[in-house]
Write an enzyme that holds these catalytic residues in place. Structure first.
Site, PDB file in Angstrom:
ATOM      1  N   GLY A  18       0.736  -0.996   0.271  1.00 27.14           N
ATOM      2  CA  GLY A  18       0.236  -0.064   0.066  1.00 27.14           C
ATOM      3  C   GLY A  18       0.948   1.676   0.083  1.00 27.14           C
ATOM      4  N   ALA A  19       1.957   1.282  -0.495  1.00 29.96           N
ATOM      5  CA  ALA A  19       2.550   2.312  -0.408  1.00 29.96           C
ATOM      6  C   ALA A  19       2.738   3.205  -1.416  1.00 29.96           C
ATOM      7  CB  ALA A  19       4.031   1.669  -0.646  1.00 29.96           C
ATOM      8  N   SER A  20       2.300   3.633  -2.555  1.00 35.73           N
ATOM      9  CA  SER A  20       1.737   3.431  -3.286  1.00 35.73           C
ATOM     10  C   SER A  20       0.913   5.636  -3.293  1.00 35.73           C
ATOM     11  CB  SER A  20       0.417   3.619  -5.245  1.00 35.73           C
ATOM     12  OG  SER A  20      -1.272   3.477  -3.804  1.00 35.73           O
ATOM     13  N   ARG A  21       0.702   5.638  -2.035  1.00 32.66           N
ATOM     14  CA  ARG A  21       0.182   7.273  -0.956  1.00 32.66           C
ATOM     15  C   ARG A  21       0.068   6.802   0.101  1.00 32.66           C
ATOM     16  NH1 ARG A  21      -4.685   4.383  -3.390  1.00 32.66           N
ATOM     17  NH2 ARG A  21      -4.369   5.645  -5.112  1.00 32.66           N
ATOM     18  N   ILE A  23       0.341   7.139   4.565  1.00 29.92           N
ATOM     19  CA  ILE A  23       1.299   6.431   5.411  1.00 29.92           C
ATOM     20  C   ILE A  23       2.684   5.426   4.248  1.00 29.92           C
ATOM     21  CG2 ILE A  23       1.764   5.207   7.355  1.00 29.92           C
ATOM     22  CD1 ILE A  23      -1.016   5.946   8.123  1.00 29.92           C
ATOM     23  N   GLY A  24       1.879   4.966   3.829  1.00 30.82           N
ATOM     24  CA  GLY A  24       3.111   3.826   2.756  1.00 30.82           C
ATOM     25  C   GLY A  24       3.876   4.639   2.286  1.00 30.82           C
ATOM     26  N   ASP A  75      -2.245  -7.323  -5.578  1.00 33.00           N
ATOM     27  CA  ASP A  75      -3.420  -7.489  -4.274  1.00 33.00           C
ATOM     28  C   ASP A  75      -2.952  -8.335  -3.538  1.00 33.00           C
ATOM     29  OD1 ASP A  75      -5.883  -7.470  -3.158  1.00 33.00           O
ATOM     30  OD2 ASP A  75      -6.727  -7.214  -4.808  1.00 33.00           O
ATOM     31  N   TYR A 169     -14.615  -3.967  10.907  1.00 33.73           N
ATOM     32  CA  TYR A 169     -13.739  -3.036  11.176  1.00 33.73           C
ATOM     33  C   TYR A 169     -12.348  -3.333  12.470  1.00 33.73           C
ATOM     34  CZ  TYR A 169      -9.800   0.873  10.408  1.00 33.73           C
ATOM     35  OH  TYR A 169      -8.732   0.943  10.368  1.00 33.73           O
ATOM     36  N   LYS A 173      -8.305  -5.138  12.213  1.00 32.10           N
ATOM     37  CA  LYS A 173      -7.341  -4.473  12.440  1.00 32.10           C
ATOM     38  C   LYS A 173      -6.836  -5.240  13.242  1.00 32.10           C
ATOM     39  CE  LYS A 173      -5.757  -1.438  11.121  1.00 32.10           C
ATOM     40  NZ  LYS A 173      -4.708  -0.960  10.147  1.00 32.10           N
TER      41      LYS A 173
END
Length: 295
Positions: A18-21, A23-24, A75, A169, A173
């Protein structure tokens, strides 16, 4: 302890989901400034007007900041994609030193409103995806000189208020956090550090702006860089003596000698909002409010 700013991730390889935007990407950029290699593993391959950023734009930013980047479509719900991404990362950079489990899905609806497909999505990405990425990366981490797994998940607390009304949720988590709890013990003999990190306040990400509280909550959030700086401080620590922790970003930075967190505020004129799963503010200028959706 030596301040984190004097230690470096130069030459280390980070695999960040998930590093495209958000926190990542912030964690990736902090590592890039050290000269690290960063694998951007995420689903975003085309631009979305509502949620800007792709694995390719992230890779370009990382390289502009001084790092080496590899953009890998992935994914994390699918085992074959995760295994292929991890293999490609290790082949490109000669191994993997750090896994950052950042990818996550959120839906705060209760049992009457939440469709099971959304329940399944959160559990597939959050709990199962974290477990799967750890499993796939582990052979490479065991060969690293200072291996770390860092998961963006909250401290465990079985107070029922954290489960109602957003039960699905919270379950997903906490599933991520249980991976930290279990693997920290399982991998102690291997010298692989396994920790979780959670923000003290709301963080200005697309999820906050689009799903949770809009512009007002964004204004009362902190920037993703506070989590990135805390992550960096953890990841440069010796793995054998830093495992099994549920860190809070400001606590980590206080240990590094920081006392003023105002530079991280989106709007320093207003109080930041306490994030999910935390009972009490740790720093000044943090308030409980109607935006504290964990209540």
């Amino acid at each position: 302890m030596t301040p984190a700013t004097t230690r470096s991730l130069a030459g280390k390889t980070l695999f960040i989901t998930g590093a495209s935007r958000g926190i990542g990407l912030a964690i990736a950029m902090r590592a890039a400034r050290d000269g690290a290699n960063v694998v951007v593993a995420a689903k975003s391959v085309t631009e979305n007007p509502r949620i800007p950023g792709t694995i390719y734009t992230a890779a370009a930013e990382i390289e502009a900041a001084g790092g080496q980047a590899l953009a890998v479509p992935c994914d994390i719900r699918f085992e074959d994609q995760v295994e292929a991404a991890v293999s490609q990362a290790a082949s490109c950079f000669g191994g993997i030193d750090i896994l950052v489990n950042n990818a996550s899905a959120i839906d705060l609806r209760g049992i009457d409103a939440l469709e099971m497909k959304r329940f399944d999505l959160m559990h597939q990405i959050n709990a199962r995806g974290t477990y799967l990425c750890c499993k796939a990366a582990l052979p490479h981490l065991r060969r690293s000189a200072n291996p770390h797994i860092l998961t963006l998940s909250p401290p465990l607390d079985l107070n029922p208020k954290w489960f109602s009304p957003n039960l699905a949720y919270t379950m997903s988590k906490y599933g991520m956090s249980l991976v930290t709890l279990g693997l920290a013990r399982d991998l102690a003999a291997d010298g692989v550090a396994v920790n979780s990190l959670w923000p003290e306040t709301a963080i200005a990400t697309a999820a906050v702006g689009n799903l949770l509280g809009g512009d007002e909550l964004l204004r009362r959030s902190r920037k993703p860089e506070i989590v990135a700086d805390a992550a960096h401080a953890i990841l440069v620590r010796p793995a054998k003596s830093c495992s099994g922790n549920f860190f809070i970003d400001v606590e980590v930075l206080k240990e590094e000698g920081m006392a003023d967190f105002s530079t991280y505020a989106v709007d320093p004129r207003v109080d930041a909002v306490l994030d999910f799963f935390l009972d009490a503010p740790i720093t000044a200028k943090v308030t409980k409010s109607t935006f504290h959706l964990g209540k």
